[in-house]
Structure formats: structure tokens, C-alpha cells
Design a protein around this motif. Sequence first.
Motif, PDB file in Angstrom:
ATOM      1  N   VAL A 177      90.674  22.201   8.250  1.00 10.77           N
ATOM      2  CA  VAL A 177      91.949  22.900   8.403  1.00 10.77           C
ATOM      3  C   VAL A 177      92.419  23.386   7.034  1.00 10.77           C
ATOM      4  N   GLY A 178      92.954  24.608   6.993  1.00 12.51           N
ATOM      5  CA  GLY A 178      93.574  25.102   5.762  1.00 12.51           C
ATOM      6  C   GLY A 178      92.606  25.250   4.612  1.00 12.51           C
ATOM      7  N   LEU A 179      92.930  24.581   3.498  1.00  7.93           N
ATOM      8  CA  LEU A 179      92.105  24.665   2.288  1.00  7.93           C
ATOM      9  C   LEU A 179      90.735  24.026   2.450  1.00  7.93           C
ATOM     10  N   PHE A 180      90.601  23.132   3.432  1.00  8.81           N
ATOM     11  CA  PHE A 180      89.460  22.227   3.438  1.00  8.81           C
ATOM     12  C   PHE A 180      88.472  22.512   4.568  1.00  8.81           C
ATOM     13  N   ASP A 181      87.181  22.347   4.236  1.00 10.89           N
ATOM     14  CA  ASP A 181      86.136  22.583   5.232  1.00 10.89           C
ATOM     15  C   ASP A 181      85.922  21.344   6.107  1.00 10.89           C
ATOM     16  N   GLU A 182      84.886  21.362   6.899  1.00 17.59           N
ATOM     17  CA  GLU A 182      84.652  20.304   7.871  1.00 17.59           C
ATOM     18  C   GLU A 182      84.384  18.950   7.229  1.00 17.59           C
ATOM     19  N   GLN A 183      83.971  18.929   5.958  1.00 24.27           N
ATOM     20  CA  GLN A 183      83.744  17.674   5.243  1.00 24.27           C
ATOM     21  C   GLN A 183      84.954  17.238   4.406  1.00 24.27           C
ATOM     22  N   GLY A 184      85.985  18.073   4.396  1.00 25.64           N
ATOM     23  CA  GLY A 184      87.163  17.755   3.600  1.00 25.64           C
ATOM     24  C   GLY A 184      87.091  18.310   2.191  1.00 25.64           C
ATOM     25  N   ASP A 185      86.061  19.119   1.884  1.00 24.82           N
ATOM     26  CA  ASP A 185      85.925  19.726   0.563  1.00 24.82           C
ATOM     27  C   ASP A 185      86.688  21.059   0.521  1.00 24.82           C
ATOM     28  N   PHE A 186      87.043  21.483  -0.705  1.00 25.75           N
ATOM     29  CA  PHE A 186      87.715  22.768  -0.865  1.00 25.75           C
ATOM     30  C   PHE A 186      86.815  23.903  -0.393  1.00 25.75           C
ATOM     31  N   ARG A 187      87.390  24.838   0.343  1.00 25.26           N
ATOM     32  CA  ARG A 187      86.667  26.049   0.661  1.00 25.26           C
ATOM     33  C   ARG A 187      86.614  26.920  -0.594  1.00 25.26           C
ATOM     34  N   ASP A 188      85.462  27.466  -0.875  1.00 31.63           N
ATOM     35  CA  ASP A 188      85.248  28.213  -2.115  1.00 31.63           C
ATOM     36  C   ASP A 188      86.266  29.330  -2.281  1.00 31.63           C
ATOM     37  N   GLY A 189      86.930  29.334  -3.425  1.00 27.12           N
ATOM     38  CA  GLY A 189      87.814  30.432  -3.788  1.00 27.12           C
ATOM     39  C   GLY A 189      89.156  30.445  -3.096  1.00 27.12           C
ATOM     40  N   GLU A 190      89.382  29.522  -2.142  1.00 27.05           N
ATOM     41  CA  GLU A 190      90.619  29.572  -1.351  1.00 27.05           C
ATOM     42  C   GLU A 190      91.861  29.352  -2.218  1.00 27.05           C
ATOM     43  N   LEU A 191      91.811  28.311  -3.062  1.00 23.79           N
ATOM     44  CA  LEU A 191      92.969  27.995  -3.893  1.00 23.79           C
ATOM     45  C   LEU A 191      93.222  29.097  -4.921  1.00 23.79           C
ATOM     46  N   SER A 192      92.161  29.611  -5.521  1.00 24.05           N
ATOM     47  CA  SER A 192      92.319  30.681  -6.515  1.00 24.05           C
ATOM     48  C   SER A 192      92.944  31.921  -5.892  1.00 24.05           C
ATOM     49  N   TYR A 193      92.559  32.219  -4.663  1.00 23.09           N
ATOM     50  CA  TYR A 193      93.111  33.389  -3.977  1.00 23.09           C
ATOM     51  C   TYR A 193      94.598  33.187  -3.708  1.00 23.09           C
ATOM     52  N   ILE A 194      94.974  31.988  -3.274  1.00 26.37           N
ATOM     53  CA  ILE A 194      96.386  31.702  -3.026  1.00 26.37           C
ATOM     54  C   ILE A 194      97.179  31.834  -4.321  1.00 26.37           C
ATOM     55  N   ARG A 195      96.640  31.310  -5.411  1.00 20.92           N
ATOM     56  CA  ARG A 195      97.331  31.391  -6.702  1.00 20.92           C
ATOM     57  C   ARG A 195      97.495  32.836  -7.154  1.00 20.92           C
ATOM     58  N   SER A 196      96.597  33.695  -6.754  1.00 20.75           N
ATOM     59  CA  SER A 196      96.688  35.092  -7.181  1.00 20.75           C
ATOM     60  C   SER A 196      97.835  35.823  -6.481  1.00 20.75           C
ATOM     61  N   VAL A 197      98.211  35.365  -5.283  1.00 23.49           N
ATOM     62  CA  VAL A 197      99.296  36.037  -4.556  1.00 23.49           C
ATOM     63  C   VAL A 197     100.613  35.266  -4.641  1.00 23.49           C
ATOM     64  N   ILE A 198     100.548  33.972  -4.995  1.00 26.60           N
ATOM     65  CA  ILE A 198     101.764  33.179  -5.230  1.00 26.60           C
ATOM     66  C   ILE A 198     101.598  32.491  -6.587  1.00 26.60           C
ATOM     67  N   PRO A 199     101.890  33.199  -7.670  1.00 25.23           N
ATOM     68  CA  PRO A 199     101.666  32.621  -9.005  1.00 25.23           C
ATOM     69  C   PRO A 199     102.474  31.352  -9.252  1.00 25.23           C
TER      70      PRO A 199
END
Length: 274
Positions: free
Chosen positions: A189-211
Amino acid sequence: METATLKSIWPEGLSDPSGRRQSKPRTKGRTMIIDKGLGLHEFTDLLATSGEFIDIVKFGFGTSPLYPIPVIRNKIELAIKQGITVMPGGTLLEAAVRLDLVPGFFRQILALGFTGVEVSDGTIEMSRNLRDDLIKDARSLGLKVFTEYGKKLFGSRIDAHDFAVTAERDWACGAELVTVEARETGKGVGLFDEQGDFRDGELSYIRSVIPNLDRVLWEAPLKEQQVSLIKALGPDVHLGNIPAHEVISLETIRRGLRSDTFELHQVPYYDYMI
């Protein structure tokens, strides 16, 4: 032994190598725990050991109506005495919306002493206007409002631009923090994949639109998620859905008192000798 006495035993540098942790009421690095059914004695013990590090208690999902009234009132009162905001889970408000029982929901949470509310649409579909009204109504009743973005359905993702638009409007309506959904499992769900790891680039993309992420709370129930967010966003990141028994563990990660973040905050030994 009182907390103040315990603190005086330890050199300041050992209790907080980061040198950044605020005392309550905190505006940075808030911790929200999820209570999935703790008994009164267990809850009392939790506050005795960890109350100083808890900012928000959420009685998860729709558990609140299932407690005996004296028990839930006592839990709320104990938390408030330690400067903790207490709220029912957002699923309960969603149920009230679905059943057309919103006025009764607000009357009861105020009568029980809740000081906050979570406005979410993780399970139901909710119009933007209704979301606005719920936030504004809760604020007018003196409640702190924490909104939530994202669906609880396994495999759901974050649309960064939609999140940015939603968050800005929530804040404009009076929301204190906007929470990014990850459920209590932190997987798929959300930031995390089926193993609970960060989905690649997800956080960086969010930071780019909400500094500025100072008003975003990230649900991160798993230790490695907490470590990754603290490394990426610093110890002042707001974290939620923390299991009750892991509050002190998270605090050590924030302060650099655990190996995972040890190097982030340590200063040379000779600095303490000067």
C-alpha cells in the motif's frame, strides 16, 4: 523513580546524540501509535514507560465502540494527562458517513473526551466537498484534524500530484497533518511494495511536488521503513501506525541510539571531554 530524576542520571549527550528532539508539545518528529485493543493496565504501563515519546494515539479502525465505556474514558484521560492527542480510527468515521450517522459520531467522541479525529476515505468513496465539510465541522468542535491520503486496497499506489492537491486543500480547511496511508501492515500500500520495501522513486517523486513535508505524517509500522524515512527526511519526520510496544525502539532510531542511525548523530568522543 520520576522521569526527571532518571534524566539527571545520564549525560545529555547520551540521552539524545542528535541534539534535535523537542519536548512536548512537539511540532517536529511527532509519533503516532496505533492501539488495536490494549487493556487498561497495558495502556497504563505503556504510558509509564513511553508516554513522553508519544504524541498521538489512534484507536485503530473501528475499535472505539467495542470498549466498555469506563475503559475507553480512562484510557483517553490517561493519555491527555501526558499531552497526547487521542482519536478514533478513520474507518469509524467512514462507517458513520456510510450509515448517515456523522452527527452522532461527533457527539459521542466529544462526550468520551477524544481530542482529535481522523478524516479518511481509505475504504469508501467520499466527495471533495464532504471531506471539506468534515474537516471544518471537526475543527469547529475544537478537535484536531488529521486527514489521510490513499486507499487501503492491497496494491494501491500514490498519485503524487493528486496527493499534493488533496493535501493543500486539507490544510486550507484546517487539517493539522496529512497522513500517507500504509495500513497497519506496511505492505502493498502507498509507498511500500508487497514486501514492505520502498517502491523505487516514489518518495523522491512526492518530494518533487511537495517540497515542504513538515505537515505530512507517514504511516510506517515496520522498523526498516522507519529507518529509511529517518535517513531520507531526518529525525524530525512525523511517523504513524507505530506498534505500541515499539515506541522506545523508534525513539532510539530518531536519536541515533541504535546502530541503524548511529552514524547520523554521533560526535567524536573528544568533544565530550572538552
